[in-house]
Design a protein around this motif. Sequence first.
Motif, PDB file in Angstrom:
ATOM      1  N   TYR A  35      43.266  23.217 -70.107  1.00  0.00           N
ATOM      2  CA  TYR A  35      43.072  22.077 -70.986  1.00  0.00           C
ATOM      3  C   TYR A  35      43.221  22.486 -72.439  1.00  0.00           C
ATOM      4  CZ  TYR A  35      38.309  23.921 -70.369  1.00  0.00           C
ATOM      5  OH  TYR A  35      37.210  24.737 -70.257  1.00  0.00           O
ATOM      6  N   LEU A  57      49.376  15.457 -66.723  1.00  0.00           N
ATOM      7  CA  LEU A  57      48.613  15.484 -67.964  1.00  0.00           C
ATOM      8  C   LEU A  57      47.639  14.319 -67.970  1.00  0.00           C
ATOM      9  CD1 LEU A  57      51.108  17.248 -68.638  1.00  0.00           C
ATOM     10  CD2 LEU A  57      51.052  16.286 -70.920  1.00  0.00           C
ATOM     11  N   ALA A  59      44.392  12.570 -70.380  1.00  0.00           N
ATOM     12  CA  ALA A  59      43.550  12.546 -71.579  1.00  0.00           C
ATOM     13  C   ALA A  59      42.103  12.387 -71.116  1.00  0.00           C
ATOM     14  CB  ALA A  59      43.957  11.396 -72.496  1.00  0.00           C
ATOM     15  N   SER A  63      42.836  10.489 -77.344  1.00  0.00           N
ATOM     16  CA  SER A  63      44.203  10.077 -77.024  1.00  0.00           C
ATOM     17  C   SER A  63      45.205  11.023 -77.665  1.00  0.00           C
ATOM     18  CB  SER A  63      44.455   8.652 -77.520  1.00  0.00           C
ATOM     19  OG  SER A  63      44.405   8.605 -78.935  1.00  0.00           O
ATOM     20  N   VAL A  66      52.747  11.728 -75.708  1.00  0.00           N
ATOM     21  CA  VAL A  66      53.619  12.689 -75.053  1.00  0.00           C
ATOM     22  C   VAL A  66      55.048  12.194 -75.270  1.00  0.00           C
ATOM     23  CG1 VAL A  66      54.193  13.899 -72.923  1.00  0.00           C
ATOM     24  CG2 VAL A  66      51.842  13.097 -73.302  1.00  0.00           C
ATOM     25  N   LEU A  96      53.594  17.209 -77.322  1.00  0.00           N
ATOM     26  CA  LEU A  96      52.340  16.473 -77.427  1.00  0.00           C
ATOM     27  C   LEU A  96      51.976  16.368 -78.895  1.00  0.00           C
ATOM     28  CD1 LEU A  96      52.476  17.679 -74.509  1.00  0.00           C
ATOM     29  CD2 LEU A  96      50.004  17.650 -74.533  1.00  0.00           C
ATOM     30  N   PHE A  99      47.189  13.839 -81.733  1.00  0.00           N
ATOM     31  CA  PHE A  99      45.902  13.997 -81.069  1.00  0.00           C
ATOM     32  C   PHE A  99      44.813  13.327 -81.899  1.00  0.00           C
ATOM     33  CE2 PHE A  99      48.291  17.311 -79.039  1.00  0.00           C
ATOM     34  CZ  PHE A  99      47.708  17.476 -77.786  1.00  0.00           C
ATOM     35  N   CYS A 105      43.130  17.339 -73.494  1.00  0.00           N
ATOM     36  CA  CYS A 105      44.254  17.142 -72.571  1.00  0.00           C
ATOM     37  C   CYS A 105      44.106  18.105 -71.397  1.00  0.00           C
ATOM     38  CB  CYS A 105      45.586  17.389 -73.274  1.00  0.00           C
ATOM     39  SG  CYS A 105      47.015  17.399 -72.163  1.00  0.00           S
TER      40      CYS A 105
END
Length: 134
Positions: A35, A57, A59, A63, A66, A96, A99, A105
Amino acid sequence: MEIKIINIPKIEDPRGNLSVIESDVIPYEIKRVYYLYDVPSGAERGGHSHKEQQELLVALSGSFDVVLNDGDDEKVVTLNKPFEGLLITSGIWRELKNFSSGAVCLVVASDIYIEEDYIRDFDTFIKSKFNDKR
């Protein structure tokens, strides 16, 4: 593009919900789980493709976006629900981004870490997809 949103079973309870990822949820044997967390604002992760490995993947918190590219098309998927996962098959470039504060993740992978399975340069990825025909 071979990606799919997977609904992860959610057991609702007034004391808190529980979700379980088992062999009936994803189409491969789980070989590695890791993670990402404490990703600084503006930082990006990923930036690679896999030759063989598949990944789910999720969350777990917060959030992130991708960005996916199969060599022909690009698509952005926002993950923000701990009971939904994004299944990415091999041969898909992923980045990614965006964030949120406190985002976590989870990655459930079909194989152990094998550096030779990674393509870490986008131009090399494109060439591998189209055998230098572009």
